[in-house]
Design a protein around this motif. Structure first.
Motif, PDB file in Angstrom:
ATOM      1  N   LEU A   1       0.828  -1.198   0.000  1.00 18.57           N
ATOM      2  CA  LEU A   1       0.000   0.000   0.000  1.00 18.57           C
ATOM      3  C   LEU A   1       0.868   1.256   0.000  1.00 18.57           C
ATOM      4  O   LEU A   1       0.645   2.194  -0.789  1.00 18.57           O
ATOM      5  N   LEU A   2       1.869   1.306   0.868  1.00 17.61           N
ATOM      6  CA  LEU A   2       2.714   2.487   0.957  1.00 17.61           C
ATOM      7  C   LEU A   2       3.458   2.735  -0.343  1.00 17.61           C
ATOM      8  O   LEU A   2       3.670   3.898  -0.742  1.00 17.61           O
ATOM      9  N   ALA A   3       3.813   1.663  -1.047  1.00 17.81           N
ATOM     10  CA  ALA A   3       4.508   1.817  -2.323  1.00 17.81           C
ATOM     11  C   ALA A   3       3.613   2.463  -3.374  1.00 17.81           C
ATOM     12  O   ALA A   3       4.110   3.117  -4.303  1.00 17.81           O
ATOM     13  N   ARG A   4       2.298   2.300  -3.231  1.00 22.22           N
ATOM     14  CA  ARG A   4       1.358   2.867  -4.207  1.00 22.22           C
ATOM     15  C   ARG A   4       1.020   4.322  -3.920  1.00 22.22           C
ATOM     16  O   ARG A   4       0.465   5.012  -4.779  1.00 22.22           O
ATOM     17  N   LEU A   5       1.337   4.813  -2.728  1.00 16.29           N
ATOM     18  CA  LEU A   5       0.916   6.157  -2.360  1.00 16.29           C
ATOM     19  C   LEU A   5       1.574   7.233  -3.205  1.00 16.29           C
ATOM     20  O   LEU A   5       0.978   8.289  -3.455  1.00 16.29           O
ATOM     21  N   GLY A   6       2.800   6.983  -3.656  1.00 21.54           N
ATOM     22  CA  GLY A   6       3.496   7.987  -4.444  1.00 21.54           C
ATOM     23  C   GLY A   6       2.803   8.302  -5.752  1.00 21.54           C
ATOM     24  O   GLY A   6       2.990   9.384  -6.318  1.00 21.54           O
ATOM     25  N   ALA A   7       1.986   7.363  -6.245  1.00 20.47           N
ATOM     26  CA  ALA A   7       1.270   7.572  -7.508  1.00 20.47           C
ATOM     27  C   ALA A   7      -0.088   8.223  -7.299  1.00 20.47           C
ATOM     28  O   ALA A   7      -0.786   8.537  -8.268  1.00 20.47           O
ATOM     29  N   ALA A   8      -0.482   8.446  -6.042  1.00 22.90           N
ATOM     30  CA  ALA A   8      -1.799   9.026  -5.770  1.00 22.90           C
ATOM     31  C   ALA A   8      -1.764  10.541  -5.959  1.00 22.90           C
ATOM     32  O   ALA A   8      -0.746  11.193  -5.708  1.00 22.90           O
ATOM     33  N   ASP A   9      -2.881  11.094  -6.409  1.00 23.38           N
ATOM     34  CA  ASP A   9      -3.028  12.539  -6.536  1.00 23.38           C
ATOM     35  C   ASP A   9      -3.653  13.161  -5.297  1.00 23.38           C
ATOM     36  O   ASP A   9      -3.561  14.374  -5.081  1.00 23.38           O
ATOM     37  N   VAL A  10      -4.314  12.351  -4.482  1.00 21.87           N
ATOM     38  CA  VAL A  10      -4.923  12.813  -3.251  1.00 21.87           C
ATOM     39  C   VAL A  10      -5.165  11.612  -2.357  1.00 21.87           C
ATOM     40  O   VAL A  10      -5.340  10.487  -2.852  1.00 21.87           O
TER      41      VAL A  10
END
Length: 299
Positions: free
Chosen positions: A122-131
């Motif tokens: 999950l934490l690895a995916r956060l960098g791709a989030a816009d919000v």
């Protein structure tokens, strides 16, 4: 990225709520996934965004119903419950009164669910989030995600539907705190007190909804200085709410939050985000049932 509560909502529309020891016949019944973060994610997806909900569901028939409904409406679900966990998601019993659209809710929130940490995946995916939007119902999960998002420069929107102790921990990591009308930290007696409490803890933007009343916003000035001191009562920016027929107010606040997050994800400022939130929430309350209104957003 949305993180928080996912429930199964059983919604009865009635001419009037039952009194003590009384039964009434529903005019309509709906079953759908619910919860603040889940409903906001559904709204975000309906507006055209890619929504990922991180929650704790577990296995079994109730979890399957929740998961299927969210997937049907475009929300990817990341379940942090351990495989085979004997866990049943909360079930909320809801009545909506004809004529006023007012709702009453009985639910168990996230009681009984393990308070999990965010996974490495999950934490690895956060960098791709816009919000990121958090509702605080799984506190350790919320704080872990907020810290990672804050460190990655991802805007963090926190939905304050009811005051929870975790909000003080989330405040220094929060970009936008969006509060319901009655949210009060200890010692606060007004929305302005709540805004002051959050601003003292480092929240740059505080938004307070008020049902059919104007939305109020307190924020920092471009030079980083507060728009006011701690006496915020008369220093809010107002966003007016249109007068519309209220058929069903269930989830209107969640719709506001989902739309607000959608605007933030596209680079909007707080006032523009609040205006979109108002527009979407006003559309939501004009339709009966938890999902029929979404078609209006796709026109």
């Amino acid at each position: 990225m949305f993180a928080g509560l996912a429930t199964l909502d059983v919604v009865h529309h009635v001419h009037r709520p039952p009194g003590p020891d009384e039964k009434v016949t529903a005019t309509a019944t709906y079953v759908a996934a619910g919860g603040p973060a889940a409903n906001a994610a559904v709204t975000f997806a309906a507006l055209g965004g890619r929504a990922v909900l991180t929650t704790v569901l577990g296995s079994g028939a109730v979890a399957d119903l929740v998961r299927a409904d969210l997937l049907r409406y475009g929300v990817e679900v990341l379940d942090l419950a351990l495989p085979g966990t004997a866990l049943t998601p909360p079930v909320s019993a809801i009545t909506v009164t004809a004529g006023t659209g007012e709702r009453s809710v009985v639910g168990s929130d996230a009681r009984g669910a393990p308070d999990v940490e965010p996974s490495a995946h999950l934490l690895a995916r956060l960098g791709a989030a816009d919000v990121v939007l958090l509702d605080g119902h799984h506190p350790r999960l919320a704080v872990g995600i907020a810290r990672a998002a804050h460190d990655a420069g991802v805007p963090v929107v926190v939905d304050l539907g009811r005051w929870k102790p975790v909000f003080d921990d989330l405040a220094p990591l929060t970009t936008h705190a969006v509060c319901s009308a009655g949210v009060r930290p200890p010692g606060a007696t007004s929305a302005a007190d709540t805004a002051a409490h959050l601003r003292r803890r480092g929240v740059p933007v505080v938004v307070a909804t008020a049902g059919a009343g104007p939305v109020r916003l307190w924020s920092v000035m471009p030079d980083g200085e507060p728009a006011s001191g701690l006496d915020l009562a008369d220093m809010a920016v107002l966003v007016e709410v249109p007068t519309v027929p209220a058929v069903d107010t269930l989830g209107a606040g969640d719709a506001f939050h989902g739309a607000y997050a959608f605007a933030v994800a596209h680079g909007a400022g707080a006032v523009e985000a609040a205006r979109l939130g108002v527009e979407v929430a006003a559309e939501r309350v004009q339709h009966a049932g938890p999902r029929a209104w979404l078609a209006a957003l796709r026109r």
